[in-house]
Each structure stands twice: as C-alpha cells, then as structure tokens.
Design an enzyme around this catalytic site. Sequence first.
Site, short mmCIF file in Angstrom:
data_model
loop_
_atom_site.label_atom_id
_atom_site.label_comp_id
_atom_site.label_asym_id
_atom_site.label_seq_id
_atom_site.Cartn_x
_atom_site.Cartn_y
_atom_site.Cartn_z
N GLU A 1 58.28 -29.24 15.36
CA GLU A 1 56.90 -29.74 15.49
C GLU A 1 56.87 -31.14 16.10
OE1 GLU A 1 54.24 -27.93 15.02
OE2 GLU A 1 55.50 -26.24 14.40
N HIS B 1 56.18 -25.49 22.26
CA HIS B 1 57.09 -24.58 21.55
C HIS B 1 57.66 -23.55 22.51
CE1 HIS B 1 56.40 -26.11 17.57
NE2 HIS B 1 55.10 -25.91 17.62
N ASP C 1 55.04 -32.11 19.63
CA ASP C 1 54.11 -33.24 19.74
C ASP C 1 54.51 -34.15 20.90
OD1 ASP C 1 52.53 -32.46 17.65
OD2 ASP C 1 53.28 -33.93 16.22
N HIS D 1 50.74 -28.94 22.73
CA HIS D 1 51.70 -28.84 21.62
C HIS D 1 52.18 -27.38 21.47
CE1 HIS D 1 53.23 -29.37 17.45
NE2 HIS D 1 52.76 -28.13 17.32
N GLU D 2 51.23 -26.45 21.46
CA GLU D 2 51.60 -25.03 21.30
C GLU D 2 52.46 -24.54 22.45
OE1 GLU D 2 51.11 -23.36 18.62
OE2 GLU D 2 49.95 -24.96 17.68
#
Length: 439
Positions: free
Chosen positions: A378, A298, A382, A294-295
């Site tokens: 976000e 970004h 995901d 997930h991080e």
Amino acid sequence: MEKIVFSNPFVIIFVVGTLLSFLINHFLEFIDWRARVKNGGKIPDELKEIPESSVFDTKKLASINAYENAKYFFWIPRSLCAIFLTLILVFSGFYPWLLNVVCRFTGFPNGYWSTYLCAFCFFILAGLPEGILDIPFDLIGEFKIEKSFGFSNMTLKLWLVDQLKGIAMSLVLSAVLLAAMIGILVAFPHGWWIFLTIVLFAFTFVMQILYPLVIAPVFNKFVPLEDGELKTKITELMQNLGFKSSGIFVMDASKRSGHSNAYFGGIGKSKRIVLYDTLIKQLTTDELVAVLGHELGHYKLHHIIRRFCVMIPVEFVLMFILYKIAQSTSIYTGFGFALTGIKVESVQFIGLFLANLVAGSLSEIFSPIVNFSSRKDEFAADKFSAELTKHHEHLVSALIKLNSENLSELFPPKLYVAWNYNHPTLVERVNALRKLEKK
C-alpha cells in the site's frame, strides 16, 4: 460415533489455537478501545497543519468514537457466541453424528456419486449452524449500527434478496468445486494434494475472469462512466501506463451503503475499473484520479502477480500438510469419528474438513506477517500514485476525506495495526507522502 479424545494432539492444537485466537482478538480490541478513550477527541499532530484535516471537527471526532465503540461492543457478544458454537459443535459430537446421518441418507460409500452427495450434504449442513447464528447479528449490524450512523440504505427486502442470491451462488460454486475435489480424492487417494492445489488455483483464476462479468452484476448495477473531465483524466492516466481495460464503470453502491471504494478487477478482456457512486460524490476529480493512480500502482508494480507467485509454493506446502494430517487416523478418532471397517482413503474429505478446522484455529497467529506485506504494498502504491500524478496533496486530501466519510479511527495502537490492518493508518500514509514531497 466415539467420544472426543481430549489428549489427542490434534484436539489439543485445536483447543489451544481457538482459545489463543479468541484471547488475542479480545486483548487487541480492548487496547484499541482504551486508545479511543484516551485520544478519541484529538486530532493527530501530523494532520493539524493540513487544511483538509478541518473535517475532523468536534462533531466528527465524536461520531468516529461512537461508531467504533458501537462496533466493538456489538462484536463482543458476537465473538462469544461464535466461540461457544464452535466448541459445542466439536465437543458435542455434532460432526460425527452429522456424517452418520448423511451416510445413511446417501448410501455412502457406494461409488463416486454417493461419495460426492455425502460430501456435498456434509459440508453444506456443517456450515448451517454458523450461518443461522450469523443472521440475527447481520441484521442488527446492518439495520441498527450501520443505519444509526447513516451508512446503511438497505431495506429488509433487498437484504433478503441479497441473502438468497448469495446462498444460490454459494451452492452452485460449492457444487462445482466439490465435484472436482471428490473426483481428485477418489482418483488419487495418495497424491490428491498436488492436483487439488492446481484445481484451486485454476478456480481462483477463472473466478477472477467471471467475477466482474457474471457475479458482481447479480448484486449491483454497473454503468459506463459518463463522458467528461473525470473520464478524460482517467483515460489519459491509463494510456500513460499502457493499462488496457474493458471500460470504466460506476457501481450503484449507494443503494446499499454510504461506504465508498474503487477497484479494478478481472483478467484480460474482463479487466475493468470500478468506481463506487458514493466515491464520486465524496471526492474531487483530481482526488479520484489520485485514488485510481494508487489502484493502478498495484497493477503496474505487479503486486497481485507477485503475491500470486508467492502463494503458489506456499499453497502446495500447506496442502501437503493438510494431506498428511488427513492421512492420519489419529485426527479422525480424536474428534470422535469411528473408522471401524472403513479405510481412511474413502473418507479423506472428512480428514480435509478436520485438518482445516485445526489449521484454521492457528491462522490468527500468522495475521501480522500477511498484513505487514500488504501494508508495504500500500505504501508503494501511494508513492506510485504521487509520482504519477505529480501532486501528492491530491492523494493526501482524498485519504483524509475517505477516513472522515467512513468514520475510521485516527489513533489505533501500533500492536493493533500490526495485527489487524492490511492498510497503513491515515497518519502513516500522510507522513510517507509528505516525506516523498520533501525529497
């Protein structure tokens, strides 16, 4: 020092904005509390079918309710004290009085250094009352609320050391930034908004490089992640994405708090992945990989760069507005600053301070716009993680565990979420991931 002119348009905007923000926040917190009273002992229907949701037993739900309520009832007196202090400082004439005192002490206006010293002392001392007010609330929040719910591992000695380090760091950074700001205001009295915006972006860029290497290690220890299954899987994930970093580090977050997180920071050679040691204890290897996916999403989806690019023209426009306000004698006289025999150009640092005071009172109104964009990113991160790891259930179980461990509420009202959440709720994220699985 003159009297406050309550009919002044800038004073009116400040008063209306401050009171409106106060009322909005209290209304939102109240409806959030009412939602907890109504649904606090329930599990959302969307989570009941998921095995991991068994962590939300009766005891856990009671703890979530109690924790959120404790923070709410603690926030009420803190917000009341904060708004009273703000209004008292403005309407008592504290800021004009402070400027007069500082001017006499520094010999302002007599060249660059007297202007710099005057501005530095003014900004530091102007923020002192709020800093003093925060001390008892910070202590109660840390040693009463956070400790009561098993989150805080802080000692009074460590808290004091952190405060001193933070103050020293703030003074150094403020001194550097103010030196640049005053230099620009003096050199370009009629075009400083352009150069000041450029300097602020440059400062932000430099801080992105320095933070993981210089600032963060002042407060926490960072050790390389040990060899093993977790490091192997994270390394493979990074290689698949072409993500290069200076390493994977574990931060001793548990020294201070039981809350958990993971992030990557820095630019270029300073770029690194950081895992809280609390997070490693709470999640399985596959769940940790999903969280990091997930991080990294970004990064791969260019969310940070895109946001930076969007903010460039916005910041220029906002700084131009602040510049125009600071050029107006009306804002000075409205807030009680006497300009007899003084040119506006020589005190524009005060104009910038007052312009920020007025603009800051309205910032709450724009929160939904900023948070909407953040929540959208976000969701995309995901989705990226689920597609990358090919196991959406690992991210789902990680999100449920993190929500449970951090005692985050399960039924926040939609209006409250729209205004205050920069991340989607647990239910929203789980629903989105399960829809993705069906597709």
